[in-house]
Scaffold this active site. Structure first.
Site, PDB file in Angstrom:
ATOM      1  CG  MET A  68      -1.931  -1.045   1.059  1.00 53.51           C
ATOM      2  SD  MET A  68      -3.584  -0.962   2.091  1.00 53.51           S
ATOM      3  CE  MET A  68      -2.946  -0.560   3.727  1.00 53.51           C
ATOM      4  CB  ALA A  89       3.856   4.832   3.357  1.00 51.62           C
ATOM      5  N   GLY A 107      10.740  -3.070   5.636  1.00 51.78           N
ATOM      6  CA  GLY A 107      10.050  -4.155   5.581  1.00 51.78           C
ATOM      7  C   GLY A 107       9.674  -4.613   4.063  1.00 51.78           C
ATOM      8  CG  HIS A 108       6.470  -1.989   2.078  1.00 48.23           C
ATOM      9  ND1 HIS A 108       6.593  -0.942   2.853  1.00 48.23           N
ATOM     10  CD2 HIS A 108       5.708  -2.767   2.154  1.00 48.23           C
ATOM     11  CE1 HIS A 108       5.491  -0.774   3.423  1.00 48.23           C
ATOM     12  NE2 HIS A 108       4.681  -1.661   3.004  1.00 48.23           N
ATOM     13  CD  GLN A 116      -6.302  -3.714   2.404  1.00 45.59           C
ATOM     14  OE1 GLN A 116      -6.210  -4.066   1.617  1.00 45.59           O
ATOM     15  NE2 GLN A 116      -5.266  -3.644   3.304  1.00 45.59           N
ATOM     16  N   GLY A 143       4.774 -10.255   3.898  1.00 45.41           N
ATOM     17  CA  GLY A 143       5.349 -10.450   5.247  1.00 45.41           C
ATOM     18  C   GLY A 143       4.697 -11.021   6.236  1.00 45.41           C
ATOM     19  CD  GLU A 144       7.246 -15.336   9.033  1.00 43.69           C
ATOM     20  OE1 GLU A 144       7.790 -14.848  10.097  1.00 43.69           O
ATOM     21  OE2 GLU A 144       7.641 -16.416   8.531  1.00 43.69           O
ATOM     22  CD  GLN A 193      -2.312  -8.855   4.464  1.00 43.07           C
ATOM     23  OE1 GLN A 193      -2.858  -8.182   4.367  1.00 43.07           O
ATOM     24  NE2 GLN A 193      -0.886  -8.739   3.800  1.00 43.07           N
TER      25      GLN A 193
HETATM   26  P1  AMP Z   1       1.303  -3.088   3.386  1.00 38.00           P
HETATM   27  O1  AMP Z   1       1.881  -1.970   2.570  1.00 38.00           O
HETATM   28  O2  AMP Z   1       1.301  -2.845   4.929  1.00 38.00           O
HETATM   29  O3  AMP Z   1      -0.043  -3.489   2.875  1.00 38.00           O
HETATM   30  O4  AMP Z   1       2.343  -4.243   3.356  1.00 38.00           O
HETATM   31  C1  AMP Z   1       2.768  -4.751   2.147  1.00 38.00           C
HETATM   32  C2  AMP Z   1       3.457  -6.243   2.525  1.00 38.00           C
HETATM   33  O5  AMP Z   1       4.648  -5.846   3.175  1.00 38.00           O
HETATM   34  C3  AMP Z   1       2.594  -7.054   3.235  1.00 38.00           C
HETATM   35  O6  AMP Z   1       3.194  -8.284   2.649  1.00 38.00           O
HETATM   36  C4  AMP Z   1       3.153  -6.688   4.594  1.00 38.00           C
HETATM   37  O7  AMP Z   1       3.058  -7.878   5.607  1.00 38.00           O
HETATM   38  C5  AMP Z   1       4.742  -6.638   4.343  1.00 38.00           C
HETATM   39  N1  AMP Z   1       5.204  -5.968   5.494  1.00 38.00           N
HETATM   40  C6  AMP Z   1       4.724  -4.615   6.157  1.00 38.00           C
HETATM   41  N2  AMP Z   1       5.695  -4.475   7.169  1.00 38.00           N
HETATM   42  C7  AMP Z   1       6.523  -5.439   7.235  1.00 38.00           C
HETATM   43  C8  AMP Z   1       7.605  -5.844   8.031  1.00 38.00           C
HETATM   44  N3  AMP Z   1       7.863  -4.965   9.179  1.00 38.00           N
HETATM   45  N4  AMP Z   1       8.577  -6.811   8.003  1.00 38.00           N
HETATM   46  C9  AMP Z   1       8.317  -7.409   6.719  1.00 38.00           C
HETATM   47  N5  AMP Z   1       6.975  -7.381   5.968  1.00 38.00           N
HETATM   48  C10 AMP Z   1       6.303  -6.394   5.920  1.00 38.00           C
END
Ligand code: AMP
Length: 280
Positions: free
Chosen positions: A30, A32, A36-37, A61, A147-148, A153
């Site tokens: 999403m 930002a 992690g991404h 969502q 990501g875990e 999810q």
């Molecule tokens: P989001 O942008 O929050 O929808 O996350 C996109 C992807 O990045 C999803 O698969 C998340 O689980 C993963 N993700 C978000 N934060 C982290 C993190 N701190 N470590 C690993 N993966 C992450």
């Protein structure tokens, strides 16, 4: 790195790769973006020839009282981060591209979506499931990376991919954390400096809980004490639960893989985190 915004342009770019015999990895986000991404972009680059990231703040969502309007958006910076991280293509569709006039289909992810996050965020996982299935069908990647951090999810997406015979391998990446243990999240940007300090108590309490459970201390008592600890640390507790790592059913059997999952609120920000329990 090119950016495409329509399914048509996306498919044209993918066709070129396919014609060259290249494998494709998809990293849905999403935006930002944080480390992690980017760890998922890295993972994709290691596994597939081409890496495609998507950025889409998915309205379906978000609940009616959630943070859709103020969710952080930083497309330019994100593009730079993705390009520097070696991503080959960004798919950044508008909401009207994903949900054109008259859009009416919703994926029901079943019982895994009813508990934990699903209980606190009704409809959230149907929105996630619908957009992820759309992204997978639009791109048909060899691998998709999740990501875990969003453990529930992840299980739901694995279930859907299996149930619907989607020919994509779901690959998971470990949680990337800040130096004080807080899991990186785009929503951490909402925290005041004071709240950000306070937030480190979540991973700390999870780790302490996990250690005590792995030592074989009584599960119910350990969970109860640590729920109190989270409240004392200034959080509003949504849940701290020990669950079967595959089904998310409550468990007292640490001979099988188990997961500790928590959600708390600090000010207006909701933090989620989880840890595997490894019995010593
Ligand atoms: P989001 O942008 O929050 O929808 O996350 C996109 C992807 O990045 C999803 O698969 C998340 O689980 C993963 N993700 C978000 N934060 C982290 C993190 N701190 N470590 C690993 N993966 C992450």
């Amino acid at each position: 790195m090119n950016t495409v915004t329509t399914v048509r342009d996306l498919r044209a770019a993918l066709l070129k790769w396919r014609e060259s015999g290249d494998t494709v990895g998809l990293v849905p986000t999403m935006g930002a973006l944080h480390k992690g991404h980017l760890s998922l972009i890295d993972a994709s680059r290691r596994v597939t020839k081409r890496t495609l990231a998507s950025i889409f703040v998915n309205p379906m969502q978000f609940g009616p009282h959630e943070d859709l309007a103020k969710y952080p958006r930083a497309l330019e910076v994100d593009c730079d981060l993705l390009a520097a991280g070696g991503c080959d293509l960004l798919y950044a569709p508008a909401a009207s591209e994903v949900y054109p006039e008259g859009f009416a289909t919703k994926i029901d992810p079943g019982p895994l979506a009813a508990v934990l996050e699903g209980a606190f965020r009704p409809g959230h996982f149907a929105g996630v499931a619908t957009v992820v299935v759309k992204l997978l069908l639009q791109t048909m990647p060899d691998c998709a990376f999740f990501g875990e951090k969003d453990y529930q999810q992840l299980l739901i997406i694995r279930r859907i991919v299996r149930d619907l015979n989607i020919p994509t391998h779901v690959v998971t990446g470990p949680i990337v954390r800040d130096t004080d243990g807080l899991a990186l999240s785009s929503r951490n940007a909402y925290l005041t400096p004071e709240q950000r300090k306070q937030a480190a108590a979540l991973p700390k309490t999870l780790t302490e809980t996990a250690v005590r459970l792995a030592e074989g201390q009584p599960i119910d008592a350990v969970l109860k004490e640590n729920r109190v600890k989270l409240s004392e640390a200034g959080f509003k507790l949504d849940y701290l639960e020990l669950r079967d790592a595959g089904t998310l059913a409550p468990t007292h059997d640490l001979a099988l893989p188990a997961r500790l999952l928590a959600a708390v609120r600090v000010g207006p920000v909701r933090l989620i985190d989880n840890l595997a329990i490894n019995k010593a």
